[in-house]
Design a protein around this motif. Structure first.
Motif, PDB file in Angstrom:
ATOM      1  N   ILE A   8      32.611  11.276 -28.992  1.00  0.00           N
ATOM      2  CA  ILE A   8      34.053  11.347 -29.275  1.00  0.00           C
ATOM      3  C   ILE A   8      34.834  11.537 -27.986  1.00  0.00           C
ATOM      4  CG2 ILE A   8      35.844  12.737 -30.393  1.00  0.00           C
ATOM      5  CD1 ILE A   8      33.806  13.190 -32.682  1.00  0.00           C
ATOM      6  N   ALA A   9      34.368  12.400 -27.098  1.00  0.00           N
ATOM      7  CA  ALA A   9      35.044  12.635 -25.822  1.00  0.00           C
ATOM      8  C   ALA A   9      35.051  11.368 -24.972  1.00  0.00           C
ATOM      9  CB  ALA A   9      34.385  13.781 -25.079  1.00  0.00           C
ATOM     10  N   ALA A  10      33.920  10.646 -24.934  1.00  0.00           N
ATOM     11  CA  ALA A  10      33.858   9.397 -24.171  1.00  0.00           C
ATOM     12  C   ALA A  10      34.805   8.350 -24.749  1.00  0.00           C
ATOM     13  CB  ALA A  10      32.424   8.871 -24.155  1.00  0.00           C
ATOM     14  N   PHE A  11      34.870   8.251 -26.076  1.00  0.00           N
ATOM     15  CA  PHE A  11      35.785   7.315 -26.715  1.00  0.00           C
ATOM     16  C   PHE A  11      37.238   7.669 -26.379  1.00  0.00           C
ATOM     17  CE2 PHE A  11      38.497   6.166 -30.314  1.00  0.00           C
ATOM     18  CZ  PHE A  11      38.338   4.794 -30.296  1.00  0.00           C
ATOM     19  N   PHE A  12      37.578   8.948 -26.479  1.00  0.00           N
ATOM     20  CA  PHE A  12      38.940   9.399 -26.175  1.00  0.00           C
ATOM     21  C   PHE A  12      39.287   9.123 -24.717  1.00  0.00           C
ATOM     22  CE2 PHE A  12      41.938  12.716 -24.835  1.00  0.00           C
ATOM     23  CZ  PHE A  12      42.990  12.409 -25.669  1.00  0.00           C
ATOM     24  N   PHE A  13      38.360   9.421 -23.794  1.00  0.00           N
ATOM     25  CA  PHE A  13      38.590   9.173 -22.377  1.00  0.00           C
ATOM     26  C   PHE A  13      38.769   7.683 -22.104  1.00  0.00           C
ATOM     27  CE2 PHE A  13      36.988   8.366 -18.056  1.00  0.00           C
ATOM     28  CZ  PHE A  13      37.896   9.132 -17.339  1.00  0.00           C
ATOM     29  N   GLY A  14      37.954   6.847 -22.743  1.00  0.00           N
ATOM     30  CA  GLY A  14      38.088   5.403 -22.578  1.00  0.00           C
ATOM     31  C   GLY A  14      39.406   4.875 -23.108  1.00  0.00           C
ATOM     32  N   ALA A  15      39.839   5.405 -24.239  1.00  0.00           N
ATOM     33  CA  ALA A  15      41.123   4.973 -24.802  1.00  0.00           C
ATOM     34  C   ALA A  15      42.278   5.357 -23.892  1.00  0.00           C
ATOM     35  CB  ALA A  15      41.316   5.584 -26.192  1.00  0.00           C
ATOM     36  N   VAL A  16      42.226   6.559 -23.332  1.00  0.00           N
ATOM     37  CA  VAL A  16      43.297   7.011 -22.436  1.00  0.00           C
ATOM     38  C   VAL A  16      43.317   6.175 -21.170  1.00  0.00           C
ATOM     39  CG1 VAL A  16      44.042   8.943 -20.990  1.00  0.00           C
ATOM     40  CG2 VAL A  16      43.404   9.348 -23.367  1.00  0.00           C
ATOM     41  N   CYS A  17      42.146   5.828 -20.655  1.00  0.00           N
ATOM     42  CA  CYS A  17      42.079   5.038 -19.419  1.00  0.00           C
ATOM     43  C   CYS A  17      42.571   3.608 -19.608  1.00  0.00           C
ATOM     44  CB  CYS A  17      40.660   5.021 -18.876  1.00  0.00           C
ATOM     45  SG  CYS A  17      40.152   6.614 -18.207  1.00  0.00           S
ATOM     46  N   THR A  18      42.463   3.057 -20.813  1.00  0.00           N
ATOM     47  CA  THR A  18      42.893   1.675 -21.026  1.00  0.00           C
ATOM     48  C   THR A  18      44.368   1.544 -21.360  1.00  0.00           C
ATOM     49  OG1 THR A  18      42.271   1.743 -23.362  1.00  0.00           O
ATOM     50  CG2 THR A  18      40.616   0.948 -21.796  1.00  0.00           C
ATOM     51  N   ILE A  19      45.065   2.645 -21.604  1.00  0.00           N
ATOM     52  CA  ILE A  19      46.497   2.577 -21.869  1.00  0.00           C
ATOM     53  C   ILE A  19      47.201   2.173 -20.584  1.00  0.00           C
ATOM     54  CG2 ILE A  19      48.557   3.916 -22.428  1.00  0.00           C
ATOM     55  CD1 ILE A  19      46.837   5.592 -24.299  1.00  0.00           C
ATOM     56  N   GLN A  20      48.001   1.135 -20.665  1.00  0.00           N
ATOM     57  CA  GLN A  20      48.710   0.653 -19.495  1.00  0.00           C
ATOM     58  C   GLN A  20      50.147   1.143 -19.538  1.00  0.00           C
ATOM     59  OE1 GLN A  20      48.474  -3.550 -19.725  1.00  0.00           O
ATOM     60  NE2 GLN A  20      46.256  -3.602 -19.512  1.00  0.00           N
ATOM     61  N   ALA A  21      50.632   1.544 -18.410  1.00  0.00           N
ATOM     62  CA  ALA A  21      52.024   1.984 -18.339  1.00  0.00           C
ATOM     63  C   ALA A  21      52.926   0.759 -18.316  1.00  0.00           C
ATOM     64  CB  ALA A  21      52.265   2.824 -17.096  1.00  0.00           C
ATOM     65  N   GLN A  22      53.930   0.723 -19.198  1.00  0.00           N
ATOM     66  CA  GLN A  22      54.873  -0.372 -19.204  1.00  0.00           C
ATOM     67  C   GLN A  22      56.041  -0.026 -18.296  1.00  0.00           C
ATOM     68  OE1 GLN A  22      54.219   1.560 -21.784  1.00  0.00           O
ATOM     69  NE2 GLN A  22      56.082   2.415 -22.556  1.00  0.00           N
ATOM     70  N   GLU A  23      56.680  -1.040 -17.783  1.00  0.00           N
ATOM     71  CA  GLU A  23      57.835  -0.828 -16.946  1.00  0.00           C
ATOM     72  C   GLU A  23      59.073  -1.187 -17.739  1.00  0.00           C
ATOM     73  OE1 GLU A  23      57.789  -2.473 -13.057  1.00  0.00           O
ATOM     74  OE2 GLU A  23      55.664  -2.041 -12.781  1.00  0.00           O
ATOM     75  N   ILE A  24      59.901  -0.187 -17.998  1.00  0.00           N
ATOM     76  CA  ILE A  24      61.163  -0.414 -18.686  1.00  0.00           C
ATOM     77  C   ILE A  24      62.252  -0.473 -17.626  1.00  0.00           C
ATOM     78  CG2 ILE A  24      62.845   0.551 -20.289  1.00  0.00           C
ATOM     79  CD1 ILE A  24      60.556   1.877 -21.752  1.00  0.00           C
ATOM     80  N   SER A  25      63.021  -1.533 -17.658  1.00  0.00           N
ATOM     81  CA  SER A  25      64.125  -1.669 -16.716  1.00  0.00           C
ATOM     82  C   SER A  25      65.153  -0.569 -16.954  1.00  0.00           C
ATOM     83  CB  SER A  25      64.768  -3.034 -16.899  1.00  0.00           C
ATOM     84  OG  SER A  25      65.874  -3.169 -16.057  1.00  0.00           O
ATOM     85  N   LYS A  26      65.782  -0.104 -15.894  1.00  0.00           N
ATOM     86  CA  LYS A  26      66.805   0.934 -16.025  1.00  0.00           C
ATOM     87  C   LYS A  26      68.005   0.429 -16.830  1.00  0.00           C
ATOM     88  CE  LYS A  26      67.820   5.142 -14.825  1.00  0.00           C
ATOM     89  NZ  LYS A  26      67.130   6.248 -15.443  1.00  0.00           N
ATOM     90  N   ASN A  27      68.369  -0.840 -16.651  1.00  0.00           N
ATOM     91  CA  ASN A  27      69.501  -1.443 -17.360  1.00  0.00           C
ATOM     92  C   ASN A  27      69.145  -2.864 -17.775  1.00  0.00           C
ATOM     93  OD1 ASN A  27      71.700   0.635 -16.811  1.00  0.00           O
ATOM     94  ND2 ASN A  27      70.975   0.177 -14.760  1.00  0.00           N
ATOM     95  N   ALA A  28      69.613  -3.258 -18.948  1.00  0.00           N
ATOM     96  CA  ALA A  28      69.463  -4.641 -19.410  1.00  0.00           C
ATOM     97  C   ALA A  28      70.706  -4.994 -20.218  1.00  0.00           C
ATOM     98  CB  ALA A  28      68.210  -4.804 -20.256  1.00  0.00           C
ATOM     99  N   LEU A  29      71.309  -6.135 -19.921  1.00  0.00           N
ATOM    100  CA  LEU A  29      72.533  -6.580 -20.579  1.00  0.00           C
ATOM    101  C   LEU A  29      72.349  -8.010 -21.046  1.00  0.00           C
ATOM    102  CD1 LEU A  29      75.535  -5.948 -21.212  1.00  0.00           C
ATOM    103  CD2 LEU A  29      76.082  -6.907 -18.987  1.00  0.00           C
ATOM    104  N   GLY A  30      72.761  -8.291 -22.289  1.00  0.00           N
ATOM    105  CA  GLY A  30      72.618  -9.641 -22.808  1.00  0.00           C
ATOM    106  C   GLY A  30      73.203  -9.785 -24.187  1.00  0.00           C
ATOM    107  N   VAL A  31      72.611 -10.686 -24.964  1.00  0.00           N
ATOM    108  CA  VAL A  31      73.073 -10.947 -26.328  1.00  0.00           C
ATOM    109  C   VAL A  31      71.908 -10.815 -27.293  1.00  0.00           C
ATOM    110  CG1 VAL A  31      74.994 -12.443 -25.671  1.00  0.00           C
ATOM    111  CG2 VAL A  31      72.753 -13.433 -26.106  1.00  0.00           C
ATOM    112  N   ARG A  32      72.261 -10.479 -28.525  1.00  0.00           N
ATOM    113  CA  ARG A  32      71.304 -10.431 -29.626  1.00  0.00           C
ATOM    114  C   ARG A  32      71.879 -11.310 -30.728  1.00  0.00           C
ATOM    115  NH1 ARG A  32      70.596  -7.648 -34.403  1.00  0.00           N
ATOM    116  NH2 ARG A  32      68.435  -7.298 -34.979  1.00  0.00           N
ATOM    117  N   LEU A  33      71.134 -12.332 -31.122  1.00  0.00           N
ATOM    118  CA  LEU A  33      71.582 -13.255 -32.158  1.00  0.00           C
ATOM    119  C   LEU A  33      70.799 -12.977 -33.426  1.00  0.00           C
ATOM    120  CD1 LEU A  33      71.519 -16.475 -29.979  1.00  0.00           C
ATOM    121  CD2 LEU A  33      73.484 -15.023 -30.471  1.00  0.00           C
TER     122      LEU A  33
END
Length: 162
Positions: A8-33
């Motif tokens: 269980i510990a190895a599975f948990f450690f593997g899951a945490v290691c595979t999570i990738q950090a996403q990059e969220i832009s500070k600002n985004a402006l546009g349209v939603r249709l």
């Protein structure tokens, strides 16, 4: 028992290691249709709070034969990485709308305002250039004479990130 704990510990450690950090832009402006209860296009602004969440503000307006309307929505979103460039997001929100009906007879104009609670779930792709496209579903529960039921709004967004 210890073997089970180690697995269980190895599975948990593997899951945490595979999570990738996403990059969220500070600002985004546009349209939603989208459908948006007849509003169609919205000006959309996203403000990144940190790498895992952001705020979204949308302003929709409509001028039609029977009158005009304006709608403002605000949403809080948690953003999760799926794969490089692909994210999915979910969050709660709400907003207000004002509708002004123009009748043909002088003095017979009427207007209505309402507020709504909303949820948001969607998927987005962040290009290598500063463009973000998204597809989302926004269920809204309205409280008012004009909008007093559940609306399901499907929208496509394109935003410039800066």
């Amino acid at each position: 028992m210890t073997k089970r704990i180690l697995i269980i510990a190895a599975f948990f450690f593997g899951a945490v290691c595979t999570i990738q950090a996403q990059e969220i832009s500070k600002n985004a402006l546009g349209v939603r249709l989208g459908d948006n209860d007849g509003f169609g296009a919205e000006v959309s602004y996203q403000r990144g709070l940190n790498n895992g969440n952001r705020l979204e503000f949308d302003l929709g307006w409509r001028d039609f034969d029977a009158g005009n309307a304006i709608k403002i929505a605000a949403l809080y979103q948690w953003v999760f990485n799926l794969d490089k460039g692909f994210n999915w997001y979910v969050g709660p929100g709400g907003g207000v709308g004002i509708i002004d009906f123009d009748d043909d007879f002088p003095g017979n104009d009427s207007s209505d305002s309402y507020f709504f609670l909303a949820g948001d779930i969607g998927i987005e792709y962040n290009f290598d250039i500063p463009i973000l496209i998204s597809l989302d579903l926004r269920p809204e529960i309205g409280f008012g004479d004009y909008n007093d039921d559940l609306d399901l709004d499907i929208g496509v967004g394109i935003r410039y990130q800066f």
